[in-house]
Design an enzyme around this catalytic site. Sequence first.
Site, short mmCIF file in Angstrom:
data_model
loop_
_atom_site.label_atom_id
_atom_site.label_comp_id
_atom_site.label_asym_id
_atom_site.label_seq_id
_atom_site.Cartn_x
_atom_site.Cartn_y
_atom_site.Cartn_z
N LYS A 32 0.84 -1.19 0.00
CA LYS A 32 0.00 0.00 0.00
C LYS A 32 0.88 1.24 0.00
O LYS A 32 1.78 1.37 0.83
CB LYS A 32 -0.89 0.00 1.24
N ASP A 59 -3.48 4.32 -1.67
CA ASP A 59 -4.40 4.74 -0.61
C ASP A 59 -4.35 6.25 -0.44
O ASP A 59 -3.72 6.76 0.49
CB ASP A 59 -3.97 4.01 0.68
N LYS A 61 -7.30 8.11 -0.49
CA LYS A 61 -8.57 8.48 0.16
C LYS A 61 -9.15 9.77 -0.40
O LYS A 61 -9.32 10.77 0.32
CB LYS A 61 -8.39 8.63 1.67
N THR A 122 -10.24 3.45 11.02
CA THR A 122 -10.05 2.53 12.16
C THR A 122 -9.44 3.25 13.36
O THR A 122 -9.35 2.69 14.44
CB THR A 122 -9.16 1.34 11.75
N ARG A 214 2.84 -0.58 10.74
CA ARG A 214 3.95 -0.52 11.69
C ARG A 214 4.41 -1.86 12.25
O ARG A 214 5.60 -2.04 12.51
CB ARG A 214 3.59 0.45 12.83
O1 C5P Z 1 0.69 1.02 11.13
P1 C5P Z 1 -0.72 0.54 10.95
O2 C5P Z 1 -0.81 -0.98 10.83
O3 C5P Z 1 -1.68 1.11 11.95
O4 C5P Z 1 -1.11 1.11 9.50
C1 C5P Z 1 -2.40 1.08 8.98
C2 C5P Z 1 -2.40 1.72 7.62
O5 C5P Z 1 -3.72 1.68 7.09
C3 C5P Z 1 -1.97 3.19 7.58
O6 C5P Z 1 -1.25 3.37 6.37
C4 C5P Z 1 -3.25 3.97 7.54
O7 C5P Z 1 -3.14 5.17 6.81
C5 C5P Z 1 -4.18 3.00 6.79
N1 C5P Z 1 -5.61 3.12 7.07
C6 C5P Z 1 -6.16 3.00 8.33
N2 C5P Z 1 -7.50 3.10 8.53
C7 C5P Z 1 -8.33 3.30 7.48
C8 C5P Z 1 -7.78 3.41 6.18
C9 C5P Z 1 -6.42 3.30 6.02
O8 C5P Z 1 -5.41 2.79 9.30
N3 C5P Z 1 -9.63 3.33 7.66
#
Ligand code: C5P
Length: 238
Positions: A32, A59, A61, A122, A214
């Site tokens: 992503k 991504d 958005k 989320t 992460r």
């Molecule tokens: O580091 P982590 O696992 O929290 O990363 C989640 C990824 O998913 C980030 O790149 C964040 O921008 C993306 N994301 C999210 N929630 C959403 C859409 C995208 O956390 N609803």
Amino acid sequence: MKTPVIIALDFASKAEVSHFLEPFNGERLFVKVGMELFYQEGPQIIHDIKEKGHRIFLDLKLHDIPNTVKSAMKGLARLQCDLVNVHAAGGQEMMMAALEGLEAGTSGGQKRPLCIAVTQLTSTSEEQMKKEQLIQVPLQESVLHYGQLAKQSGLDGVVCSSHEAAIIREVLGNRFLTVTPGIRLKEDAVGDQKRVATPELAKKAGVSYMVVGRSITKSNQPVESYQKFIHAWEGVQL
Ligand code: C5P
């Protein structure tokens, strides 16, 4: 088997991406590219990653007036990513415009990128949603409503948390994609995410793809961490 993990390449430069991808030894991944990387490296980063054979979820958005989103999507379609997204809060007309743009920017013989809608981030809790967005229904209902709107607009799925994936599948069908960030192994830090879940829970909920950032990108052993998510999904005890 298709990989159930989309790795969020939340890095600031191409050099960091190359350094991260190196130990994967040419394994074809689903990655992503988000705002951080795209805004700094521009469209060339997509060409570079595609050249390595990886699938890409771009991504960004998108959330703007329909005409602007349509034009932006027309340009993005030329990058030939596999998956792109918009915010469902932009509305049905905007989502339909996004698809029109993607179709207009996809040349003959090519497949248009799949397009999914972000429902509630989320990192948003039900309390925040009620207080800040003045949405008074339960969070799950808001996510489902946005999912229905996305489906009616012709989109291919949604971004939601694993906690809402089962109800989305039940109501909107198995073929409607559920892409779920906020995935953590039991031992991982949650960070700024609120609606988190383990890979085991995500699989039980029937999610299509888990987005993991992460827990893999900040790991000292990213390949091993990536495999832990796959194994947890597959139910393999390590
Ligand atoms: O580091 P982590 O696992 O929290 O990363 C989640 C990824 O998913 C980030 O790149 C964040 O921008 C993306 N994301 C999210 N929630 C959403 C859409 C995208 O956390 N609803």
